[in-house]
Design a protein around this motif. Structure first.
Motif, PDB file in Angstrom:
ATOM      1  N   ALA A   1      27.440 -22.971  32.330  1.00 16.08           N
ATOM      2  CA  ALA A   1      28.256 -22.722  31.147  1.00 16.08           C
ATOM      3  C   ALA A   1      29.648 -22.283  31.587  1.00 16.08           C
ATOM      4  N   PRO A   2      30.646 -22.432  30.728  1.00 13.85           N
ATOM      5  CA  PRO A   2      32.018 -22.038  31.093  1.00 13.85           C
ATOM      6  C   PRO A   2      32.077 -20.583  31.536  1.00 13.85           C
ATOM      7  N   GLY A   3      32.690 -20.350  32.687  1.00 13.63           N
ATOM      8  CA  GLY A   3      32.867 -18.995  33.187  1.00 13.63           C
ATOM      9  C   GLY A   3      31.628 -18.378  33.813  1.00 13.63           C
ATOM     10  N   LYS A   4      30.563 -19.171  33.920  1.00 12.91           N
ATOM     11  CA  LYS A   4      29.312 -18.641  34.484  1.00 12.91           C
ATOM     12  C   LYS A   4      28.895 -19.436  35.706  1.00 12.91           C
ATOM     13  N   GLN A   5      28.000 -18.857  36.485  1.00 12.72           N
ATOM     14  CA  GLN A   5      27.488 -19.539  37.660  1.00 12.72           C
ATOM     15  C   GLN A   5      26.442 -20.576  37.262  1.00 12.72           C
ATOM     16  N   ARG A   6      26.298 -21.567  38.117  1.00  9.84           N
ATOM     17  CA  ARG A   6      25.260 -22.565  37.890  1.00  9.84           C
ATOM     18  C   ARG A   6      23.897 -21.888  38.038  1.00  9.84           C
ATOM     19  N   GLU A   7      22.980 -22.224  37.125  1.00  6.83           N
ATOM     20  CA  GLU A   7      21.670 -21.589  37.152  1.00  6.83           C
ATOM     21  C   GLU A   7      20.564 -22.625  37.026  1.00  6.83           C
ATOM     22  N   LEU A   8      19.424 -22.294  37.612  1.00  3.52           N
ATOM     23  CA  LEU A   8      18.269 -23.178  37.550  1.00  3.52           C
ATOM     24  C   LEU A   8      17.685 -23.175  36.147  1.00  3.52           C
ATOM     25  N   VAL A   9      17.350 -24.368  35.654  1.00  6.38           N
ATOM     26  CA  VAL A   9      16.693 -24.488  34.354  1.00  6.38           C
ATOM     27  C   VAL A   9      15.213 -24.797  34.554  1.00  6.38           C
ATOM     28  N   ALA A  10      14.926 -25.837  35.320  1.00  5.35           N
ATOM     29  CA  ALA A  10      13.539 -26.233  35.557  1.00  5.35           C
ATOM     30  C   ALA A  10      13.483 -27.159  36.751  1.00  5.35           C
ATOM     31  N   THR A  11      12.365 -27.085  37.475  1.00  8.26           N
ATOM     32  CA  THR A  11      12.131 -27.998  38.587  1.00  8.26           C
ATOM     33  C   THR A  11      10.712 -28.530  38.523  1.00  8.26           C
TER      34      THR A  11
ATOM     35  N   THR B   1       5.537 -27.341  38.162  1.00  9.42           N
ATOM     36  CA  THR B   1       6.786 -27.040  37.462  1.00  9.42           C
ATOM     37  C   THR B   1       7.182 -25.573  37.589  1.00  9.42           C
ATOM     38  N   ASN B   2       8.454 -25.346  37.387  1.00  9.83           N
ATOM     39  CA  ASN B   2       9.020 -23.997  37.417  1.00  9.83           C
ATOM     40  C   ASN B   2      10.135 -23.968  36.387  1.00  9.83           C
ATOM     41  N   TYR B   3      10.174 -22.892  35.568  1.00 11.70           N
ATOM     42  CA  TYR B   3      11.148 -22.807  34.492  1.00 11.70           C
ATOM     43  C   TYR B   3      11.903 -21.487  34.511  1.00 11.70           C
ATOM     44  N   LYS B   4      13.123 -21.546  34.060  1.00 13.82           N
ATOM     45  CA  LYS B   4      13.873 -20.325  33.743  1.00 13.82           C
ATOM     46  C   LYS B   4      13.169 -19.664  32.569  1.00 13.82           C
ATOM     47  N   ASP B   5      13.061 -18.342  32.615  1.00 12.97           N
ATOM     48  CA  ASP B   5      12.301 -17.625  31.588  1.00 12.97           C
ATOM     49  C   ASP B   5      12.771 -17.950  30.178  1.00 12.97           C
ATOM     50  N   SER B   6      14.064 -18.046  29.984  1.00 13.14           N
ATOM     51  CA  SER B   6      14.598 -18.183  28.630  1.00 13.14           C
ATOM     52  C   SER B   6      14.347 -19.562  28.017  1.00 13.14           C
ATOM     53  N   VAL B   7      13.879 -20.528  28.805  1.00 17.45           N
ATOM     54  CA  VAL B   7      13.607 -21.853  28.251  1.00 17.45           C
ATOM     55  C   VAL B   7      12.104 -22.134  28.157  1.00 17.45           C
ATOM     56  N   LEU B   8      11.288 -21.220  28.666  1.00 19.67           N
ATOM     57  CA  LEU B   8       9.844 -21.399  28.601  1.00 19.67           C
ATOM     58  C   LEU B   8       9.402 -21.586  27.157  1.00 19.67           C
ATOM     59  N   GLY B   9       8.571 -22.587  26.957  1.00 14.33           N
ATOM     60  CA  GLY B   9       8.075 -22.863  25.618  1.00 14.33           C
ATOM     61  C   GLY B   9       9.001 -23.725  24.774  1.00 14.33           C
ATOM     62  N   ARG B  10      10.242 -23.909  25.236  1.00 16.87           N
ATOM     63  CA  ARG B  10      11.197 -24.748  24.484  1.00 16.87           C
ATOM     64  C   ARG B  10      11.538 -26.032  25.248  1.00 16.87           C
ATOM     65  N   PHE B  11      11.626 -25.931  26.558  1.00 22.76           N
ATOM     66  CA  PHE B  11      11.977 -27.077  27.398  1.00 22.76           C
ATOM     67  C   PHE B  11      10.750 -27.541  28.185  1.00 22.76           C
ATOM     68  N   THR B  12      10.666 -28.843  28.383  1.00 25.77           N
ATOM     69  CA  THR B  12       9.583 -29.416  29.183  1.00 25.77           C
ATOM     70  C   THR B  12      10.168 -30.397  30.181  1.00 25.77           C
ATOM     71  N   ILE B  13       9.862 -30.174  31.447  1.00 23.64           N
ATOM     72  CA  ILE B  13      10.314 -31.089  32.486  1.00 23.64           C
ATOM     73  C   ILE B  13       9.159 -32.007  32.878  1.00 23.64           C
ATOM     74  N   SER B  14       9.486 -33.262  33.129  1.00 22.64           N
ATOM     75  CA  SER B  14       8.474 -34.231  33.550  1.00 22.64           C
ATOM     76  C   SER B  14       9.159 -35.260  34.457  1.00 22.64           C
ATOM     77  N   ARG B  15       8.345 -36.066  35.110  1.00 18.09           N
ATOM     78  CA  ARG B  15       8.932 -37.077  35.989  1.00 18.09           C
ATOM     79  C   ARG B  15       8.046 -38.305  36.063  1.00 18.09           C
ATOM     80  N   ASP B  16       8.677 -39.406  36.382  1.00 20.28           N
ATOM     81  CA  ASP B  16       7.996 -40.673  36.624  1.00 20.28           C
ATOM     82  C   ASP B  16       8.300 -41.041  38.072  1.00 20.28           C
ATOM     83  N   ASN B  17       7.346 -40.799  38.952  1.00 21.15           N
ATOM     84  CA  ASN B  17       7.596 -41.013  40.378  1.00 21.15           C
ATOM     85  C   ASN B  17       7.867 -42.482  40.691  1.00 21.15           C
ATOM     86  N   GLY B  18       7.203 -43.354  39.991  1.00 22.62           N
ATOM     87  CA  GLY B  18       7.393 -44.782  40.241  1.00 22.62           C
ATOM     88  C   GLY B  18       8.796 -45.254  39.923  1.00 22.62           C
ATOM     89  N   LYS B  19       9.446 -44.554  38.991  1.00 15.48           N
ATOM     90  CA  LYS B  19      10.802 -44.931  38.590  1.00 15.48           C
ATOM     91  C   LYS B  19      11.837 -43.941  39.099  1.00 15.48           C
TER      92      LYS B  19
END
Length: 119
Positions: free
Chosen positions: A40-50, A57-75
């Protein structure tokens, strides 16, 4: 080298949803972690999810339950489904990838995609 191309950012009202996508190309390895960071403007880069190749998976606490990370390894693609968005989620979202390689792993970053949440 690995190239990362993001898509899916935009402007949304609070409470809305967005889905980010990131496609990796180039010298990708079988085993990798992928994820999303934001700045965000004026702030440091922060991890959201991996997410690992195995789906751990690993999530930033403030996005737990709201954000979902997924991946398609083949693509070689990672997604971030964002729901119940808040104005404080406004930031440039960067795709990130770590490819595990011998003798040395390496990291790659996307150019970033803007997410703006209006109140």
């Amino acid at each position: 080298q690995v190239q990362l191309v993001e898509s899916g950012g935009g402007l949304v009202q609070a409470g809305g949803s967005l889905r980010l996508s990131c496609v990796a190309s180039g010298s990708t390895r079988t085993f990798s972690n992928m994820g999303w960071y934001r700045q965000a403007p004026g702030k440091q880069r922060e991890l959201v999810a991996t997410i690992s190749s195995a789906g751990t998976t690993n999530y930033k606490d403030s996005v737990l339950g709201r954000f979902t990370i997924s991946r398609d390894n083949g693509k070689n693609t990672v997604f971030l489904q964002m729901t119940s968005l808040k104005p404080e989620d406004t930031a440039v979202y960067y795709c990130w990838r770590r490819d595990f390689s011998i003798p040395q792993s390496f990291e790659s970053w996307g150019q970033g995609t803007q997410v703006t949440v209006s109140s």
